[in-house]
Design an enzyme around this catalytic site. Structure first.
Site, short mmCIF file in Angstrom:
data_model
loop_
_atom_site.label_atom_id
_atom_site.label_comp_id
_atom_site.label_asym_id
_atom_site.label_seq_id
_atom_site.Cartn_x
_atom_site.Cartn_y
_atom_site.Cartn_z
N ILE A 1 -13.13 1.72 -8.62
CA ILE A 1 -13.30 1.69 -7.32
C ILE A 1 -12.64 2.71 -6.73
O ILE A 1 -11.56 3.40 -6.88
CB ILE A 1 -12.34 0.30 -6.81
CG1 ILE A 1 -12.85 -0.90 -7.45
CG2 ILE A 1 -12.48 0.28 -5.34
CD1 ILE A 1 -14.19 -1.22 -7.20
N GLU B 1 0.06 -14.65 8.19
CA GLU B 1 0.76 -14.87 7.07
C GLU B 1 2.31 -14.57 7.32
O GLU B 1 3.16 -15.21 6.74
CB GLU B 1 0.27 -14.10 5.80
CG GLU B 1 1.07 -13.82 4.58
CD GLU B 1 2.35 -13.19 4.48
OE1 GLU B 1 2.54 -12.19 5.38
OE2 GLU B 1 3.14 -13.33 3.50
N GLU B 2 2.60 -13.73 8.23
CA GLU B 2 3.87 -13.03 8.54
C GLU B 2 4.55 -14.34 9.29
O GLU B 2 5.77 -14.09 9.49
CB GLU B 2 3.80 -11.85 9.41
CG GLU B 2 3.25 -10.70 8.71
CD GLU B 2 4.13 -10.27 7.60
OE1 GLU B 2 5.13 -10.79 7.30
OE2 GLU B 2 3.78 -9.14 7.10
N ASP C 1 -0.74 -8.68 -2.04
CA ASP C 1 0.09 -8.46 -0.96
C ASP C 1 0.96 -7.43 -1.15
O ASP C 1 1.76 -7.49 -2.02
CB ASP C 1 0.86 -9.79 -0.47
CG ASP C 1 1.60 -9.76 0.65
OD1 ASP C 1 2.29 -10.56 1.27
OD2 ASP C 1 1.60 -8.56 1.56
N HIS D 1 -3.53 -11.04 3.00
CA HIS D 1 -3.33 -11.44 4.71
C HIS D 1 -3.56 -9.89 5.43
O HIS D 1 -3.04 -8.79 4.87
CB HIS D 1 -1.86 -12.05 4.73
CG HIS D 1 -0.78 -10.89 4.80
ND1 HIS D 1 -0.49 -10.15 5.83
CD2 HIS D 1 0.15 -10.66 3.81
CE1 HIS D 1 0.77 -9.40 5.31
NE2 HIS D 1 1.04 -9.80 4.10
N HIS E 1 8.11 -3.82 6.74
CA HIS E 1 8.35 -4.78 7.95
C HIS E 1 8.83 -3.64 9.14
O HIS E 1 9.50 -4.22 9.99
CB HIS E 1 9.19 -5.80 7.86
CG HIS E 1 8.41 -7.11 7.39
ND1 HIS E 1 8.99 -8.23 7.06
CD2 HIS E 1 7.15 -7.23 6.73
CE1 HIS E 1 8.01 -9.06 6.65
NE2 HIS E 1 6.91 -8.33 6.25
N1 DTR Z 1 4.62 -9.09 1.84
C1 DTR Z 1 5.78 -9.74 2.25
C2 DTR Z 1 5.82 -11.01 1.59
C3 DTR Z 1 6.54 -10.59 -0.07
C4 DTR Z 1 7.89 -9.91 -0.14
N2 DTR Z 1 7.53 -9.88 -1.49
C5 DTR Z 1 6.89 -10.00 -2.03
C6 DTR Z 1 6.49 -10.26 -3.46
C7 DTR Z 1 5.34 -10.42 -3.75
C8 DTR Z 1 4.03 -11.07 -2.83
C9 DTR Z 1 4.75 -10.92 -1.44
C10 DTR Z 1 5.97 -10.50 -1.23
C11 DTR Z 1 5.21 -10.32 3.65
O1 DTR Z 1 4.03 -10.40 4.05
O2 DTR Z 1 6.07 -10.50 4.33
ZN ZN Z 2 5.24 -8.80 5.56
ZN ZN Z 3 2.59 -9.06 3.13
CA CA Z 4 -10.10 3.79 -8.81
#
Ligand code: DTR
Ligand code: ZN
Ligand code: ZN
Ligand code: CA
Length: 315
Positions: free
Chosen positions: A43, A170-171, A198, A124, A285
């Protein structure tokens, strides 16, 4: 020239043997194809980065974010869906309401394959309100988009049905993916597996493989082993992303993650060349989760790992 009946019978027999041999060799080749999956294509990470640049531009043009209920999220949905429609996917925009705002999931089915054994890949698409969410989770969204477009380019004919999903809200607690499962009801019995992506491009990346299902975990770990990339089992995300509602519904789940919080152990620091206490993604974040907040090598490796997994798991 007339031939004796005996000669004619010998020639007919020889011809029949040749025809049977040809049929057998084709059948064997077909069986081999069915048993050994075709190799997934590489890819191009440049294409994934181009998608991230688009998501960055969308955030820039819409108040700096792509959050649930904000214009930047719907603009992200339109971008992703437009690419999928052009590539021949059967797409559905699934609407839901949360917190007084309308949310959207994108479901994209690749025509063909046994729908009683559906393999799903999801990410997400929403960001937090504080920033553009390019690593969290533009990276996963763009990664599976480019794998989906490769499925189309290659004209993949999977034995199992293949469905991609981009989740809203998702958040706010995996709202979009939970809505999907609520509407699917007993249809979850047709899901062979759900793979979640994610944050797959974190700066200072670790290579974390979800260990919720042995079969799914092995597909990823075996691929990384062929690339001599050390991995660790993913534990910090339990319950924190869209695989959680699928796991609660009894669907086998797997996935990849490249780090959000902090390098916890000296072993991790040694393995990935950081220092204990150092953040995998210091912009997690935050407003600085922009298109500069991406490790291209991690994004490339993880996206290729996703392609390999889907080619294998749908064969
Ligand atoms: N991506 C974050 C949630 C998150 C935090 N640590 C991990 C580990 C594996 C998968 C997801 C996450 C969020 O969307 O807030
Ligand atoms: Zn997040
Ligand atoms: Zn996330
Ligand atoms: Ca590649």
């Amino acid at each position: 020239m007339t031939r004796s009946p005996r000669t004619r019978r010998a020639l007919l027999a020889a011809g029949a043997c040749t025809a049977v041999a040809a049929l057998l060799s084709t059948a064997t080749a077909t069986q081999a194809t069915a048993r050994t999956p075709l190799a997934a294509p590489d890819i191009p990470v440049s294409a994934v980065k181009a998608d991230l640049a688009q998501l960055q531009s969308i955030a820039d043009a819409n108040g700096g974010n792509r959050a649930h209920g904000k214009p930047g999220y719907k603009a992200s949905v339109d971008y992703i869906k437009g690419k999928l429609d052009a590539a021949g996917f059967t797409t559905e925009l699934q609407e839901f309401n949360y917190g007084g705002a309308k949310g959207y999931n994108i479901l994209a089915d690749w025509p063909g394959g046994n729908e009683d054994q559906t393999v799903m890949a999801g990410a997400h698409l929403d960001s937090v309100g504080r920033g553009p969410g390019i690593n969290d989770n533009g990276s996963g969204s763009a990664g599976i988009l480019e794998v989906a477009l490769a499925v189309s380019r290659e004209g993949l004919k999977p034995a199992k049905h293949l469905r991609f999903a981009w989740w809203g809200a998702e958040e706010y607690g995996m709202v979009g993916s939970q809505h999907y499962l609520d509407t699917l009801g007993t249809g979850t019995s047709k899901l062979d597996s759900y793979l979640n992506f994610d944050m797959i491009g974190s700066p200072n990346p670790g290579y974390f493989v979800y260990d919720d299902d042995t079969r799914l975990e092995k597909v990823f770990k075996d691929w990384f082993a062929t690339k001599n990339i050390p991995t660790e089992i993913e534990t910090e995300g339990d319950g924190r992303s869209d695989h959680a509602p699928f796991k609660d519904a009894g669907v086998p789940v797997g996935g990849l993650f490249s780090g959000a919080d902090y390098i916890k152990t000296p072993d991790q620091a040694q393995k990935w060349g950081g220092t204990a206490g150092q953040a995998f993604d210091a912009c997690y974040h935050a407003a600085c989760d922009t298109s500069r907040n991406i490790d291209d090598t991690a994004l490339d490796n993880n996206t290729d790992a996703i392609a390999n997994a889907l080619w294998q798991l749908t064969s």
